[in-house]
Scaffold this motif. Sequence first.
Motif, PDB file in Angstrom:
ATOM      1  N   GLN A 434       0.838  -1.178   0.000  1.00 10.27           N
ATOM      2  CA  GLN A 434       0.000   0.000   0.000  1.00 10.27           C
ATOM      3  C   GLN A 434       0.881   1.239   0.000  1.00 10.27           C
ATOM      4  N   SER A 435       0.286   2.384  -0.263  1.00  7.79           N
ATOM      5  CA  SER A 435       1.039   3.628  -0.202  1.00  7.79           C
ATOM      6  C   SER A 435       1.480   3.904   1.227  1.00  7.79           C
ATOM      7  N   ALA A 436       2.562   4.686   1.358  1.00  7.80           N
ATOM      8  CA  ALA A 436       3.027   5.063   2.697  1.00  7.80           C
ATOM      9  C   ALA A 436       1.945   5.847   3.439  1.00  7.80           C
ATOM     10  N   LEU A 437       1.142   6.622   2.714  1.00 10.95           N
ATOM     11  CA  LEU A 437       0.047   7.375   3.334  1.00 10.95           C
ATOM     12  C   LEU A 437      -0.968   6.430   3.947  1.00 10.95           C
ATOM     13  N   ARG A 438      -1.375   5.413   3.193  1.00 12.23           N
ATOM     14  CA  ARG A 438      -2.396   4.485   3.689  1.00 12.23           C
ATOM     15  C   ARG A 438      -1.857   3.649   4.849  1.00 12.23           C
ATOM     16  N   LEU A 465      -8.448   8.624   0.831  1.00 12.80           N
ATOM     17  CA  LEU A 465      -7.022   8.352   0.676  1.00 12.80           C
ATOM     18  C   LEU A 465      -6.662   8.103  -0.786  1.00 12.80           C
ATOM     19  N   THR A 466      -7.518   7.408  -1.511  1.00 17.22           N
ATOM     20  CA  THR A 466      -7.244   7.150  -2.927  1.00 17.22           C
ATOM     21  C   THR A 466      -7.079   8.466  -3.684  1.00 17.22           C
ATOM     22  N   LYS A 467      -7.894   9.444  -3.358  1.00 18.17           N
ATOM     23  CA  LYS A 467      -7.819  10.743  -4.034  1.00 18.17           C
ATOM     24  C   LYS A 467      -6.589  11.543  -3.592  1.00 18.17           C
ATOM     25  N   ILE A 468      -6.230  11.431  -2.312  1.00 16.75           N
ATOM     26  CA  ILE A 468      -5.024  12.126  -1.845  1.00 16.75           C
ATOM     27  C   ILE A 468      -3.785  11.438  -2.399  1.00 16.75           C
ATOM     28  N   GLU A 469      -3.824  10.108  -2.516  1.00 15.98           N
ATOM     29  CA  GLU A 469      -2.700   9.377  -3.123  1.00 15.98           C
ATOM     30  C   GLU A 469      -2.443   9.859  -4.545  1.00 15.98           C
ATOM     31  N   ALA A 470      -3.513  10.149  -5.278  1.00 18.42           N
ATOM     32  CA  ALA A 470      -3.336  10.639  -6.654  1.00 18.42           C
ATOM     33  C   ALA A 470      -2.618  11.985  -6.661  1.00 18.42           C
ATOM     34  N   ILE A 471      -2.941  12.844  -5.708  1.00 17.10           N
ATOM     35  CA  ILE A 471      -2.270  14.142  -5.593  1.00 17.10           C
ATOM     36  C   ILE A 471      -0.796  13.933  -5.266  1.00 17.10           C
ATOM     37  N   THR A 474       1.123  12.721  -8.298  1.00 15.63           N
ATOM     38  CA  THR A 474       1.363  13.784  -9.276  1.00 15.63           C
ATOM     39  C   THR A 474       2.635  14.559  -8.958  1.00 15.63           C
ATOM     40  N   HIS A 475       2.936  14.674  -7.668  1.00 19.65           N
ATOM     41  CA  HIS A 475       4.085  15.461  -7.234  1.00 19.65           C
ATOM     42  C   HIS A 475       5.266  14.589  -6.795  1.00 19.65           C
ATOM     43  N   GLY A 476       5.229  13.307  -7.155  1.00 12.27           N
ATOM     44  CA  GLY A 476       6.342  12.414  -6.862  1.00 12.27           C
ATOM     45  C   GLY A 476       6.514  12.079  -5.398  1.00 12.27           C
ATOM     46  N   LEU A 477       5.421  12.140  -4.645  1.00  8.91           N
ATOM     47  CA  LEU A 477       5.500  11.915  -3.195  1.00  8.91           C
ATOM     48  C   LEU A 477       4.752  10.656  -2.767  1.00  8.91           C
ATOM     49  N   GLN A 478       4.526   9.731  -3.690  1.00  8.94           N
ATOM     50  CA  GLN A 478       3.724   8.550  -3.366  1.00  8.94           C
ATOM     51  C   GLN A 478       4.363   7.682  -2.288  1.00  8.94           C
ATOM     52  N   ASP A 479       5.671   7.794  -2.102  1.00 12.62           N
ATOM     53  CA  ASP A 479       6.345   6.984  -1.081  1.00 12.62           C
ATOM     54  C   ASP A 479       6.623   7.773   0.198  1.00 12.62           C
ATOM     55  N   LEU A 541      -5.382  20.523   0.060  1.00 15.12           N
ATOM     56  CA  LEU A 541      -4.249  19.604   0.113  1.00 15.12           C
ATOM     57  C   LEU A 541      -3.447  19.633  -1.188  1.00 15.12           C
ATOM     58  N   GLU A 542      -4.116  19.813  -2.316  1.00 11.79           N
ATOM     59  CA  GLU A 542      -3.399  19.926  -3.584  1.00 11.79           C
ATOM     60  C   GLU A 542      -2.417  21.090  -3.539  1.00 11.79           C
ATOM     61  N   LYS A 543      -2.852  22.228  -3.051  1.00  6.11           N
ATOM     62  CA  LYS A 543      -1.984  23.416  -2.973  1.00  6.11           C
ATOM     63  C   LYS A 543      -0.821  23.181  -2.010  1.00  6.11           C
ATOM     64  N   ILE A 544      -1.119  22.631  -0.823  1.00  5.02           N
ATOM     65  CA  ILE A 544      -0.074  22.481   0.188  1.00  5.02           C
ATOM     66  C   ILE A 544       0.918  21.386  -0.206  1.00  5.02           C
ATOM     67  N   ILE A 545       0.419  20.286  -0.762  1.00  4.05           N
ATOM     68  CA  ILE A 545       1.305  19.198  -1.188  1.00  4.05           C
ATOM     69  C   ILE A 545       2.222  19.656  -2.320  1.00  4.05           C
ATOM     70  N   ALA A 546       1.685  20.429  -3.254  1.00  9.37           N
ATOM     71  CA  ALA A 546       2.534  20.951  -4.339  1.00  9.37           C
ATOM     72  C   ALA A 546       3.633  21.847  -3.771  1.00  9.37           C
ATOM     73  N   HIS A 547       3.279  22.673  -2.821  1.00  9.18           N
ATOM     74  CA  HIS A 547       4.255  23.548  -2.163  1.00  9.18           C
ATOM     75  C   HIS A 547       5.306  22.716  -1.423  1.00  9.18           C
ATOM     76  N   TYR A 548       4.847  21.698  -0.737  1.00  6.50           N
ATOM     77  CA  TYR A 548       5.752  20.796   0.003  1.00  6.50           C
ATOM     78  C   TYR A 548       6.732  20.111  -0.945  1.00  6.50           C
ATOM     79  N   ALA A 549       6.228  19.622  -2.076  1.00  8.28           N
ATOM     80  CA  ALA A 549       7.092  18.936  -3.040  1.00  8.28           C
ATOM     81  C   ALA A 549       8.155  19.875  -3.601  1.00  8.28           C
ATOM     82  N   ALA A 550       7.797  21.126  -3.769  1.00 12.32           N
ATOM     83  CA  ALA A 550       8.718  22.073  -4.398  1.00 12.32           C
ATOM     84  C   ALA A 550       9.743  22.647  -3.428  1.00 12.32           C
ATOM     85  N   GLU A 551       9.370  22.806  -2.154  1.00 14.08           N
ATOM     86  CA  GLU A 551      10.220  23.594  -1.254  1.00 14.08           C
ATOM     87  C   GLU A 551      10.578  22.897   0.056  1.00 14.08           C
TER      88      GLU A 551
END
Length: 579
Positions: A434-438, A465-471, A474-479, A541-551
């Motif tokens: 499963q994903s690290a999130l789940r 969780l399935t929808k957050i996993e997709a986000i 998208t930003h390479g944070l699935q693990d 969460l899309e906005k914050i996760i994208a920010h997290y991935a970038a910075e």
Amino acid sequence: MSETAIYPHTDRSRDLSQPLSALGPDESLKANSDHLRGTIALSLLDRLTGAVAADDTKLMKFHGIYQQDDRDLRDERRRQKLEPAFQFMVRVRLAGGVCTPAQWLKLDELARAHGKETLRLTTRQTFQFHWILKHDLKATIQGLHDALLDTISACGDDARGVMCSVNPAISQLHADVYDLARRTSDRAIPRMRAYHEIWYDEERVATSEPEEPFYGATYMPRKFKIGFVIPPVNDIDVYAQDLGFIAIGGPAGLEGFNVAIGGGMGRSDQSAATYPRLADVIGYIPADQVFATAEAVMGVQRDYGDRRDRAKARFKYTIDEKGLDWIKAAIEARLGFALEPARPFHFTSNGDSFGWTEDETKRSHFTLFIENGRIVNRPDRPLMDGLREIARQHRGTFRVTPNQNLVIADIAAEDRPAIEQILRQYHLDGSNAQSALRLNSIACVALPTCGLAMAESERYLPDLLTKIEAILGTHGLQDEPITIRMSGCPNGCSRPYIAEIGFTGRAPAKYNLYLGGGFHGERLNKMYLENVGEGEILAALEKIIAHYAAERAAGEHFGDFAIRAGYVPEVREGRHFNN
């Protein structure tokens, strides 16, 4: 029970220097209940209703039983002028989450006979049955008794089930700490003669001895939670416990414990005076002082906790009202010695390690992901049947983790191939993929059985969780491991207020969203959005996760980033949670 229940110091059953305040309604009910007997025996005989008398519903919590009804059917039954579809939740007392294969088979048998063919692993390392009908209660509890299990003190105003870290890789230290946890549970529960009379049909015995020498007639002001943790894994969330023992080991093994007091998750959305709180570490004790310390800490809360306002009756509020230094001095006065300075320790996570591990004795252990703790057969994953087959073959133990997962533990080398074959046969061997999130998610039961739930939790979180996993993908944070927890109401059974992402139900399909908890439970989170639906949650969460991935910085956890980036302020004291 393997030890005499409750502590022997009958002269400390009440601090007589403190006059009793006027009792609130629940305190008066306890005081007049004949030590929790009430009219439960008569209520069980009433076949005109699936419920028990209103006062008995409160008293039965001390017996480990909650009356509930099927809320999916509530409106339809009201339209048909029928009473609610009453049923009961029965919670097992299982100190440290350890049970034998024989006990597992009995639990499985009872769940199939009376509990709609499902078991649930809880966030306090035990089992809950749901859907038990009133006329099946006694058979269920007597069945547990046949397997040397009971439900005493699993709910109610008393010492709840005692938790213990699950770390099979350090077998001897874990064994020593677990033994203390089990013995603490056996000692800290009420004597509960009522339980033996009502459920085991034992005769009442006349005696001049106090029936509850420690608890008295009113027991504790509210529930009291105890846990033992073994660093560096804070799997029990020790800072969420009323009383936490943090194991300190040395070259010779277990030496003692740092003592933490005053944690608690429950709060009310309607009262800013209620809040979650993290426990404070107040000192160190040698291992042989565990029982005396538990008695002293519980005694202080018993005598000084609020017995008029239940919303302020938890130990965390007693500490904040009296002051930590005052409470510590009161504990030390009862102990007769001063606590030593706390010893160094550190935590790195509060999650489980999945898959196969081997301890220093070369015995194997397999940790199995159980989403939200629900054990049930599904077409693609006959989990209940598979675990029953393992229990028939297994010669070790099972360990329920504080994260609602299961360890098939203590497997001898010659038995491992057979266990591996059963895991494959029942499609359980790949369940940890499963994903690290789940894998770091927890949900309470909520609807349809919990009467307090305002929104879905167990039934909804997997889809969210399935929808957050997709986000994340998208930003390479699935693990990326991120702790995420959902409760259907503010009471916090899933410990949402220390998650990096936390949700509490406000109304159907509406939640508060919290951010910024510590990755290993060392920091509270803070509300980011209030009373929002899925669309707003995912957009945020899309906005914050994208920010997290970038910075994000190297090794920076999501909760730490949410604070550094200014989405929420840091919260370490409960009194600042609602500010």
